[in-house]
Design an enzyme around this catalytic site. Sequence first.
Site, mmCIF file in Angstrom:
data_model
loop_
_atom_site.group_PDB
_atom_site.id
_atom_site.type_symbol
_atom_site.label_atom_id
_atom_site.label_comp_id
_atom_site.label_asym_id
_atom_site.label_seq_id
_atom_site.Cartn_x
_atom_site.Cartn_y
_atom_site.Cartn_z
ATOM 1 N N ASN A 67 0.808 -1.223 0.000
ATOM 2 C CA ASN A 67 0.000 0.000 0.000
ATOM 3 C C ASN A 67 0.840 1.273 0.000
ATOM 4 O O ASN A 67 0.375 2.325 0.426
ATOM 5 C CB ASN A 67 -0.969 0.008 1.186
ATOM 6 C CG ASN A 67 -2.041 -1.053 1.066
ATOM 7 O OD1 ASN A 67 -3.035 -0.871 0.379
ATOM 8 N ND2 ASN A 67 -1.823 -2.184 1.724
ATOM 9 N N GLY A 126 2.009 2.738 -2.745
ATOM 10 C CA GLY A 126 1.761 3.545 -3.935
ATOM 11 C C GLY A 126 2.494 3.080 -5.178
ATOM 12 O O GLY A 126 2.445 3.734 -6.217
ATOM 13 N N THR A 131 0.138 2.397 -8.292
ATOM 14 C CA THR A 131 -0.365 3.650 -8.856
ATOM 15 C C THR A 131 0.711 4.343 -9.667
ATOM 16 O O THR A 131 0.467 4.807 -10.789
ATOM 17 C CB THR A 131 -0.855 4.584 -7.736
ATOM 18 O OG1 THR A 131 -1.926 3.950 -7.028
ATOM 19 C CG2 THR A 131 -1.343 5.903 -8.310
ATOM 20 N N ASP A 176 2.540 -9.217 -7.974
ATOM 21 C CA ASP A 176 1.346 -9.752 -7.315
ATOM 22 C C ASP A 176 0.595 -10.755 -8.179
ATOM 23 O O ASP A 176 -0.229 -11.523 -7.668
ATOM 24 C CB ASP A 176 0.390 -8.611 -6.936
ATOM 25 C CG ASP A 176 0.841 -7.882 -5.676
ATOM 26 O OD1 ASP A 176 1.841 -8.307 -5.069
ATOM 27 O OD2 ASP A 176 0.192 -6.879 -5.311
ATOM 28 N N TYR A 208 2.604 -14.948 3.180
ATOM 29 C CA TYR A 208 2.549 -14.382 1.836
ATOM 30 C C TYR A 208 3.700 -13.415 1.550
ATOM 31 O O TYR A 208 4.060 -13.223 0.392
ATOM 32 C CB TYR A 208 1.226 -13.636 1.623
ATOM 33 C CG TYR A 208 0.064 -14.542 1.288
ATOM 34 C CD1 TYR A 208 -0.013 -15.176 0.065
ATOM 35 C CD2 TYR A 208 -0.964 -14.750 2.216
ATOM 36 C CE1 TYR A 208 -1.077 -16.006 -0.241
ATOM 37 C CE2 TYR A 208 -2.032 -15.577 1.919
ATOM 38 C CZ TYR A 208 -2.083 -16.200 0.687
ATOM 39 O OH TYR A 208 -3.143 -17.019 0.384
ATOM 40 N N ARG A 216 -3.799 -0.403 4.613
ATOM 41 C CA ARG A 216 -3.988 -1.857 4.507
ATOM 42 C C ARG A 216 -5.343 -2.270 5.094
ATOM 43 O O ARG A 216 -5.993 -3.189 4.590
ATOM 44 C CB ARG A 216 -2.856 -2.572 5.248
ATOM 45 C CG ARG A 216 -2.968 -4.100 5.300
ATOM 46 C CD ARG A 216 -2.226 -4.746 4.180
ATOM 47 N NE ARG A 216 -2.360 -6.199 4.206
ATOM 48 C CZ ARG A 216 -1.584 -7.038 3.523
ATOM 49 N NH1 ARG A 216 -0.603 -6.567 2.775
ATOM 50 N NH2 ARG A 216 -1.780 -8.333 3.569
ATOM 51 N N VAL A 248 -9.399 -4.652 0.424
ATOM 52 C CA VAL A 248 -10.065 -5.951 0.444
ATOM 53 C C VAL A 248 -9.157 -6.974 -0.234
ATOM 54 O O VAL A 248 -8.818 -6.823 -1.410
ATOM 55 C CB VAL A 248 -11.425 -5.903 -0.272
ATOM 56 C CG1 VAL A 248 -12.069 -7.287 -0.273
ATOM 57 C CG2 VAL A 248 -12.342 -4.885 0.406
ATOM 58 N N TYR A 249 -8.755 -7.984 0.501
ATOM 59 C CA TYR A 249 -7.873 -9.027 -0.025
ATOM 60 C C TYR A 249 -8.620 -10.357 -0.101
ATOM 61 O O TYR A 249 -9.565 -10.606 0.650
ATOM 62 C CB TYR A 249 -6.637 -9.187 0.870
ATOM 63 C CG TYR A 249 -5.687 -8.014 0.835
ATOM 64 C CD1 TYR A 249 -4.668 -7.957 -0.105
ATOM 65 C CD2 TYR A 249 -5.818 -6.964 1.741
ATOM 66 C CE1 TYR A 249 -3.791 -6.880 -0.142
ATOM 67 C CE2 TYR A 249 -4.944 -5.883 1.712
ATOM 68 C CZ TYR A 249 -3.943 -5.848 0.770
ATOM 69 O OH TYR A 249 -3.079 -4.789 0.732
#
Length: 223
Positions: free
Chosen positions: A34, A36, A39, A57, A76, A156, A160-161
């Site tokens: 998270n 960035g 993006t 990912d 993970y 985080r 939604v994971y």
Amino acid sequence: MREFERFTHETILQGATQRGDMKTLLVGVGGMTNGGKSTLSKSLHQQIPNSCIIAQDSYFKDDSVVPEDNNGFKQYDMLGALDMDTMMSDIDSWRKDPERFMRQRDLNPELTTATDTDVFVLIVEGFLIFNYRPLNELFDRRYFMEIPYDVCKRRRSVRVYKPPDPSGYFDGHVWPMYLKNRQEMDITVSDIVILDGLKPKEELLAAVCHDVCEEIERLREKD
């Protein structure tokens, strides 16, 4: 490690790949969860002609084969949870023929026949791209996005994971593994530009895009 404004260009082209008239540049955009990096990578791709993205990912192994620690947390945030062989195979396919790679995957449908001045750019983004030595050695440019603990945890918590993070997962696994992986990266990897993920997105994009475009021009002018 070097701050962005102190980073110099002398060593950038050492790893640049050239296949006949087809010149390539590999750009790594790493960082914490998270922070960035995705993006920035997507925005950079939109600004750079003949570019495409490979995201780490996309190479997570199936949940059923990812081990758990003593607290029951899925591991993970480790290289073992990623299919790095497949990722490296895809990167190798791009390096051999980036134009064909993009056409096969319909990543750049407006792409025309390459000329001798074209430079193809692969943006590889992910949280452990610099910790995997065979991949790290390929990069011509390395950027690492970082944000403070509290900002990272807050971001985080609203993501939604699949599967979702269990209670206590951030402090019990994600953050400790980030610190461990970051320490390893600091020791073994050089020539990384550290980016402050709290800065405006437009400012970060402008700085990185300018930097990459300078290297593209250097490659175009290089015999």
